[in-house]
Design a protein around this motif. Structure first.
Motif, short mmCIF file in Angstrom:
data_model
loop_
_atom_site.label_atom_id
_atom_site.label_comp_id
_atom_site.label_asym_id
_atom_site.label_seq_id
_atom_site.Cartn_x
_atom_site.Cartn_y
_atom_site.Cartn_z
N VAL A 219 0.89 -1.26 -0.20
CA VAL A 219 -0.27 -0.05 -0.65
C VAL A 219 1.22 1.45 -0.40
O VAL A 219 1.71 1.13 0.86
CB VAL A 219 -0.72 0.25 1.11
N ASP A 254 -2.90 0.32 -4.75
CA ASP A 254 -4.08 0.68 -3.90
C ASP A 254 -3.11 2.07 -2.79
O ASP A 254 -1.57 1.55 -2.34
CB ASP A 254 -4.17 -0.75 -2.79
N GLU A 283 -11.70 1.57 -7.09
CA GLU A 283 -10.96 0.59 -5.75
C GLU A 283 -10.07 0.61 -5.32
O GLU A 283 -9.71 -0.03 -4.03
CB GLU A 283 -11.77 -0.91 -6.69
N HIS A 284 -9.12 0.82 -5.93
CA HIS A 284 -7.47 1.16 -5.13
C HIS A 284 -7.53 2.40 -4.14
O HIS A 284 -6.28 2.88 -3.58
CB HIS A 284 -6.15 1.15 -6.57
N LEU A 286 -7.67 3.41 -0.75
CA LEU A 286 -8.74 2.50 0.33
C LEU A 286 -8.93 3.36 1.48
O LEU A 286 -9.57 3.38 2.25
CB LEU A 286 -7.50 1.41 1.03
#
Length: 340
Positions: A219, A254, A283-284, A286
Motif C-alpha cells: 500500500v 492501492d 477501488e484502489h 483505500l
C-alpha cells in the motif's frame, strides 16, 4: 461518491524517537533539533490526553487510527529498546481493545527509514547488518502479536535520501540495498498475515523502474502538505509530490493519501478535491489519512481535534461530490480552493 469500507484515518504517536539523535541544537534548525526532534529517554505521550482524543475521533467520522509504536512498547525480545514509560504488551493490548470498542481499527507503524529510526537505539547505527535484520524481524513479530494480526503494517521508509538530516550520524541506503531491505521488511510483515505499507516519497527521485520493482501488494501513502498549486508550478517538489497520486493511480497501486495541516489548513480538502476532479477515486483508493505530526499531549489536544474535524468535512465533500455539484461545492468548501 460512496465511502463504504474506506479508511478515514487519524495518526497518533505512542513512541516519538523517529527523528534526530543530534546531541546539540542544529545551527540551521535550533528549535527542532534542540527540543522537538532530540531523542528522549521517556514517553512524553500523555495517556489521559490519548484517551480524550480517541474518545472524540468517532464523532468526526474517523474509523481507524495509525499508531506510531517505536519505543512505546516494551519488547520482550529487546528490552533494551524501552524508555521510561514504555507500555507492556498487556497495557498496549488494553489500549487497542478500547479503540476497537469505539468502532475504530488500530493499525501499527514502525519506521525503518534510516533517518527515522532513532527508536532502534544502537541498532539504528547497524543498518543492513545481520544484527539489524534480526532485531527488525523480532520487533515486527511482537507488534503483530500485540495488534492481533493487523491487516496493514506501516513500515515508514520516508525521507531517507533527504540532504538535511539533523543527526549525529547519517545513514542512507541507496539503489539495490534500499530495495533489498524493503523486500526483507515486506517478507517479515507478510509472514504474520499483514500487508506492507509505506510512505512513498522515494518515488519522487527514483521513478525509473518503480512499477517493476515495487510490488502491487504494498500500500502506498504518498504525502503532500502544501497547497495544490497549478500544474507545472515550480516544476519540482509541488508538482512531483502531488502528481505522484495520479501516477500511482495509473499504475494501479492501492493508496492511502497522507494529508496534514502542518503547513496549511486547506491541505486535506484540496487533496480530496484533487482525487475527485482527476477522477481517480476507484477501488484502489483505500482511504485518507490525516497526520497532525504533533505529540499526544494536553497542549496538542485541540490540534488533533482540528485535524479530525477537517477530516469530517473532507469526508462529507467526498460523499456528496458529483460532477454536477462541482462549482457549488467549490464555493462552499473554501474561496481559496483552487479550481482547475
Amino acid at each position: 461518491m460512496k465511502s463504504d469500507g474506506m479508511l478515514w484515518m487519524h495518526y497518533l504517536y505512542l513512541g516519538e524517537n523517529m527523528w534526530g539523535d543530534s546531541p546539540r541544537p542544529s545551527k540551521l534548525y535550533p528549535a527542532q533539533c534542540g527540543a522537538y526532534y532530540r531523542r528522549t529517554n521517556k514517553i512524553n505521550t500523555d495517556m489521559d490526553t490519548w484517551y480524550r482524543v480517541v474518545d472524540q475521533l468517532p464523532s468526526f467520522g474517523i474509523n481507524s487510527i495509525l499508531i506510531d509504536v517505536g519505543e512505546g512498547l516494551k519488547y520482550d525480545s529487546h528490552p533494551e529498546l524501552a524508555v521510561d514509560g514504555s507500555l507492556t504488551h498487556d497495557e498496549l493490548k488494553k489500549l487497542l481493545d478500547y479503540i476497537r470498542s469505539l468502532g475504530m481499527e488500530p493499525l501499527p507503524k514502525l519506521n525503518f527509514s534510516a533517518c527515522h529510526d532513532t527508536w532502534l537505539g544502537e541498532y539504528s547505527r547497524m543498518v543492513s547488518t545481520q544484527t539489524y535484520y534480526q532485531v527488525a524481524k523480532d520487533v515486527i513479530s511482537e507488534v503483530c502479536e500485540v495488534f492481533g494480526k493487523p491487516r496493514l503494517f506501516h513500515l515508514g521508509m520516508d525521507e531517507e535520501d533527504y540532504p538535511d538530516h539533523h543527526t549525529s550520524i547519517t545513514t542512507i541506503r541507496s539503489d539495490d540495498l534500499w530495495w533489498h531491505d524493503l523486500y526483507f521488511l515486506f517478507d517479515e510483515v507478510e509472514k504474520h498475515g499483514a500487508r506492507p505499507w509505506i510512505w512513498s516519497d522515494y518515488f519522487w527521485k527514483h521513478q525509473e523502474g518503480w512499477e517493476k520493482k515495487m510490488p502491487k501488494d504494498c500500500v502506498q501513502s504518498n504525502w503532500y502538505y502544501d497547497r495544490m498549486t497549478p500544474k507545472g508550478a515550480n516544476g519540482k517538489y509541488p508538482q512531483v509530490a502531488y502528481q505522484t497520486y495520479i501516477e500511482f493511480a495509473k499504475m494501479g497501486y492501492d493508496q492511502i493519501p497522507g494529508t496534514s495541516d502542518w503547513n496549511n489548513r486547506q491541505n486535506l480538502a484540496e487533496t480530496v478535491w484533487l482525487w475527485l476532479t482527476e477522477n481517480i477515486c476507484d477501488e484502489h483508493l483505500l482511504g485518507f489519512a490525516t497526520l497532525p505530526w504533533e505529540k499526544t499531549t494536553d497542549l496538542n489536544y485541540y490540534t488533533h481535534l482540528n485535524n479530525a474535524n477537517r477530516m469530517k468535512y473532507a469526508k462529507a465533500m467526498f460523499e456528496e461530490y458529483t460532477p454536477e455539484k462541482r462549482e457549488e461545492m467549490c464555493r462552499r468548501q473554501s474561496p481559496r480552493l483552487i479550481v482547475k
